[in-house]
Design a protein around this motif. Structure first.
Motif, mmCIF file in Angstrom:
data_model
loop_
_atom_site.group_PDB
_atom_site.id
_atom_site.type_symbol
_atom_site.label_atom_id
_atom_site.label_comp_id
_atom_site.label_asym_id
_atom_site.label_seq_id
_atom_site.Cartn_x
_atom_site.Cartn_y
_atom_site.Cartn_z
ATOM 1 N N PRO A 73 0.864 -1.283 0.013
ATOM 2 C CA PRO A 73 -0.033 -0.203 0.116
ATOM 3 C C PRO A 73 0.780 1.390 -0.066
ATOM 4 N N GLU A 74 1.865 1.197 0.775
ATOM 5 C CA GLU A 74 2.888 2.622 0.770
ATOM 6 C C GLU A 74 3.708 2.534 -0.493
ATOM 7 N N ARG A 75 4.210 1.562 -0.863
ATOM 8 C CA ARG A 75 4.727 1.555 -2.309
ATOM 9 C C ARG A 75 3.976 2.175 -3.659
ATOM 10 N N LEU A 76 2.901 1.906 -3.390
ATOM 11 C CA LEU A 76 1.738 2.398 -4.301
ATOM 12 C C LEU A 76 1.327 3.922 -4.115
ATOM 13 N N HIS A 77 1.671 4.343 -2.912
ATOM 14 C CA HIS A 77 1.357 5.809 -2.321
ATOM 15 C C HIS A 77 -0.246 5.662 -2.352
ATOM 16 N N SER A 78 -0.782 4.681 -1.758
ATOM 17 C CA SER A 78 -2.248 4.517 -1.757
ATOM 18 C C SER A 78 -2.880 5.308 -0.533
ATOM 19 N N THR A 79 -3.802 5.566 -0.487
ATOM 20 C CA THR A 79 -4.351 5.963 0.748
ATOM 21 C C THR A 79 -4.829 4.534 1.693
ATOM 22 N N ILE A 80 -4.468 4.443 2.857
ATOM 23 C CA ILE A 80 -4.750 3.191 3.536
ATOM 24 C C ILE A 80 -6.113 3.251 4.310
ATOM 25 N N ILE A 81 -6.877 2.440 4.208
ATOM 26 C CA ILE A 81 -8.199 2.354 4.956
ATOM 27 C C ILE A 81 -7.956 1.242 5.886
ATOM 28 N N ARG A 82 -7.994 1.547 7.235
ATOM 29 C CA ARG A 82 -7.726 0.202 8.000
ATOM 30 C C ARG A 82 -9.110 0.004 8.713
ATOM 31 N N MET A 83 -9.290 -1.533 8.605
ATOM 32 C CA MET A 83 -10.573 -1.891 9.252
ATOM 33 C C MET A 83 -10.379 -3.025 10.174
ATOM 34 N N GLU A 84 -11.360 -3.069 11.166
ATOM 35 C CA GLU A 84 -11.233 -3.993 12.127
ATOM 36 C C GLU A 84 -12.981 -4.310 12.640
ATOM 37 N N ASP A 85 -13.162 -5.473 12.717
ATOM 38 C CA ASP A 85 -14.720 -5.973 12.910
ATOM 39 C C ASP A 85 -15.600 -5.285 12.330
ATOM 40 N N GLY A 86 -15.438 -5.019 11.046
ATOM 41 C CA GLY A 86 -16.404 -4.383 10.292
ATOM 42 C C GLY A 86 -16.327 -2.695 10.250
ATOM 43 N N ARG A 87 -15.578 -2.346 10.990
ATOM 44 C CA ARG A 87 -15.270 -0.754 11.161
ATOM 45 C C ARG A 87 -14.357 -0.181 10.675
ATOM 46 N N LEU A 88 -14.197 0.930 10.537
ATOM 47 C CA LEU A 88 -12.904 1.841 10.110
ATOM 48 C C LEU A 88 -12.266 2.137 11.531
ATOM 49 N N ILE A 89 -10.853 2.115 11.330
ATOM 50 C CA ILE A 89 -10.218 2.537 12.467
ATOM 51 C C ILE A 89 -8.918 3.323 12.401
#
Ligand code: ADP
Length: 216
Positions: free
Chosen positions: A200-216
């Protein structure tokens, strides 16, 4: 600028199990997003909802300023702009060319034009010359790339990728990493689910972190 795609109060329940619960999520055009999180956190569910293949239990989506209505005609029209490549894509029996031509035939594209589009999309994923090969006899990584070529040939505005590099070897991953920014330059928005710690960082992408169905 208006977002390309926005999700509002989206919830997805499987029977009584709450698999996804998002308040607000916005995606800008011509950008790469990476959904990151442990197994079962809802990445595939989110991708399928955004692909308009799975109806959320609750909530609203706006695609290019248009509220998504979960009715056949409206979905068919919007789905022309969105393609999801599954983690273990289903390839038809027969040649690579046959697999890639399928969507073009469905759209009534003339066979002469099909030829150059197929050639171009195979070239993009680094599989030039693979057109006549039997799709199901290819390696896992090659099959994954055929599935990506099959998606690209339809020129979607939104490309959704579920664990695209999980079966790829290093050379394929390098080719894939090089391809995504080119697609973005051509106007595409890309959302991928990934387990890769560094991609994800290599691609300079925006990272969307998820846990238990929610955004964190
Ligand atoms: P991820 O892609 O992050 O691994 P999923 O979106 O596949 O997560 O799953 C999110 C949750 O929803 C998990 O608890 C999973 O078991 C559940 N789930 C996914 N698909 C189904 C389904 N078809 N029926 C019931 N539960 C499901």
């Amino acid at each position: 600028m208006k977002p390309f795609l926005s999700l509002h109060s989206i919830e997805k329940r499987y029977n009584n199990h709450l698999a996804l619960q998002l308040d607000e999520l916005e995606f800008e055009p011509q950008h790469i997003y990476s959904l990151v999180g442990p197994n079962g956190c809802g990445k595939s569910t989110l991708l399928q909802i955004v692909a308009l293949l799975l109806k959320p239990t609750f909530g609203q989506m706006i695609f290019e300023g248009e509220k998504v209505i979960w009715k056949k005609k409206s979905l068919q029209r919007l789905r022309q702009h969105i393609t999801l490549v599954h983690q273990s894509p289903y390839l038809f029996g027969g040649s690579v060319r046959h697999n890639i031509a399928y969507g073009l035939k469905m759209r009534g594209i003339h066979s002469k034009e099909q030829h150059s589009l197929i050639h171009e999309s195979l070239e993009m994923v680094g599989l030039e010359g693979f057109g006549r090969r039997t799709a199901r006899e290819l390696s896992g990584g090659e099959q994954q790339r055929v599935a990506i070529a099959r998606a690209l040939v339809l020129r979607p505005k939104l490309l959704l990728l579920d664990e695209p590099i999980s079966n790829m070897d290093r050379a394929s991953i390098e080719a894939f990493d090089g391809l995504l920014p080119i697609l973005v330059d051509q106007g595409m928005t890309i959302i991928q689910a990934t387990h890769s710690p560094d991609q994800p960082e290599r691609l300079h992408s925006t990272i969307i972190r998820m846990e238990d169905g929610r955004l964190i």
